[in-house]
Motif scaffolding. Structure first.
Motif, short mmCIF file in Angstrom:
data_model
loop_
_atom_site.label_atom_id
_atom_site.label_comp_id
_atom_site.label_asym_id
_atom_site.label_seq_id
_atom_site.Cartn_x
_atom_site.Cartn_y
_atom_site.Cartn_z
N LYS A 358 0.83 -1.20 0.00
CA LYS A 358 0.00 0.00 0.00
C LYS A 358 0.87 1.25 0.00
O LYS A 358 1.83 1.35 0.76
CB LYS A 358 -0.91 -0.01 1.24
N ARG A 359 0.52 2.20 -0.85
CA ARG A 359 1.31 3.42 -0.94
C ARG A 359 1.20 4.24 0.34
O ARG A 359 0.11 4.52 0.82
CB ARG A 359 0.85 4.25 -2.14
N ALA A 360 2.34 4.64 0.84
CA ALA A 360 2.37 5.40 2.09
C ALA A 360 1.77 6.78 1.93
O ALA A 360 1.24 7.36 2.88
CB ALA A 360 3.81 5.51 2.60
N ASN A 361 1.81 7.31 0.69
CA ASN A 361 1.29 8.68 0.49
C ASN A 361 -0.21 8.73 0.31
O ASN A 361 -0.80 9.79 0.11
CB ASN A 361 1.98 9.32 -0.72
N GLY A 362 -0.84 7.53 0.36
CA GLY A 362 -2.30 7.49 0.29
C GLY A 362 -2.86 7.67 -1.11
O GLY A 362 -4.08 7.78 -1.29
N GLU A 363 -2.00 7.69 -2.12
CA GLU A 363 -2.47 7.89 -3.50
C GLU A 363 -3.28 6.68 -3.95
O GLU A 363 -2.80 5.54 -3.94
CB GLU A 363 -1.28 8.08 -4.42
#
Length: 395
Positions: A358-363
């Motif tokens: 899962k992308r940490a930046n929430g994208e």
């Protein structure tokens, strides 16, 4: 270049003699002149394979290495036509001296010598590799029948043993990349866990190797395996590990950090991926199996029709299309994906692994990712697919 040139012949004779008298350390062939522009060099070294002497060839290309092992006689026969034809540089390292055979642009040889190599000969091929599981893991390996009381792998289970350790090695790298919690236990579910080999390994890696507290739950539809695994978990003191009866499609999962589903058949892999995304998993690891759903839908370009009349190509084509679309949909859902072979087909045919972090930046759910998935589906004529339905994604 004259193949019987005295210097060339002398070098080949020294190579053969060093292999025969075991003074051979390694041979490197460079300055490639063959048709493959990606080939950089060839490294040859002695190994013992199943108790017999072999030479290991490592063909080093620009982006990959290809290893092939040959019996000594076969290997020497294969090397003879390569030197001075496909390769214009040959360095023979032995315990007596270094012999260097170089060819100029006209193919004329020059033979020089250097000091003996100080590199030690290591012919071990099947030597014991460092393992990430601790000796305490022997308790459940023995109870699950993988090893005997002495810790020796039982006959017929070497591939299973190798797969367990390879999976833990991969998991260690993925766990380092994923944004897993450090302030609380990691929540992990292994869907369709079967006899629990990898579930126990997952528990031991996090709780006993990485020393990161983890709650691990194995979900399996067969009651007898659930009972067996829970008993072994209790007997071996694995209090953070439990097994519950259920199937992937109907399982009710709490919030998760890691979801694993290996060899879930056909759309069960899609069910597992969807469960992981819905549970908020930071890391999803699946190894798909029996990708049947899309096969009737696929309409490949006409140029492929002659090849796809063969059933095996239809099957592999369906596997590719299915798993590529899964990766694209996961990327749309906010994950970075990797697809790779996690263990050689020599040991198991079901060896493809899809991992999603899962992308940490929430994208999440970008228009670009959606377009790539739809374009791919349209190319193959795919109108419906299980994971897309779970996501509410219109192809």
């Amino acid at each position: 270049m004259n193949a019987v040139d005295p210097l060339h012949a002398d070098f080949l004779a020294q190579l053969t003699a060093s292999v025969r008298d075991e003074s051979f350390v390694k041979l490197t062939l460079g300055k490639p002149r063959g048709a493959d522009a990606t080939l950089r060099n060839l490294l040859v070294r002695p190994i013992a394979l199943r108790g017999a002497a072999h030479l290991s060839f490592v063909w080093r290309h620009e982006r990959q290495d290809i290893t092939k092992n040959h019996p000594v006689g076969e290997a020497l026969a294969a090397l003879t036509p390569l030197i001075g034809t496909d390769f214009y540089s040959a360095h023979l390292f032995t315990t007596a001296r270094l012999a260097q055979l170089e060819f100029n642009k006209k193919g004329e040889p020059r033979l020089t010598y250097g000091p003996a190599t100080t590199e030690k000969v290591d012919v071990a091929h099947d030597r014991t590799k460092p393992r990430l599981l601790t000796p305490e893991s022997q308790a459940w390996l023995e109870k699950l029948g993988v090893t005997n009381h002495a810790g020796t792998v039982r006959e017929g289970l070497a591939d299973k043993h190798r797969q367990i350790h390879k999976f833990v090695e991969i998991l260690s790298h993925l766990a380092a990349e994923a944004n897993l919690p450090t302030h609380r236990p990691i929540e992990i579910a292994d869907m369709g866990c079967g006899k629990g080999y990898l579930t126990f390994a997952i528990n031991d890696y996090f709780n006993h190797v990485a020393h990161r507290a983890a709650h691990v739950q194995g979900i399996e539809s067969r009651a007898e395996l659930v009972t067996l695994c829970n008993r072994i978990a209790t007997e071996t003191g694995r209090t953070q590990l439990r097994f519950v009866q259920g199937d992937i499609a109907s399982a009710k999962l709490p919030p998760l950090d890691v979801l694993i589903a290996l060899h879930a058949c056909d759309t069960a892999t899609d069910d597992a991926i969807a469960k992981g995304v819905q549970a908020g998993a930071s890391l999803i690891v699946v190894s798909p199996c029996c990708q049947k759903e899309l096969r009737p839908q696929l309409h490949a370009p006409a140029v492929l029709a002659p090849a796809l009349r063969h059933g095996i190509f239809q099957e592999r084509h369906a596997e590719f299309a299915t798993d590529a679309l899964r990766a694209l949909l996961l990327e749309w859902a906010g994950y970075d994906t990797k697809v790779f072979e996690f263990i050689s087909t020599e040991h198991t045919a079901r060896n493809l692994m899809i991992t999603a972090i899962k992308r940490a930046n929430g994208e999440v759910r970008t228009d670009g990712a959606a377009a790539r998935a739809r374009e791919f589906a349209a190319f193959y004529g795919i109108k419906s697919q299980a994971l897309a339905r779970h996501f509410g994604f219109i192809l």
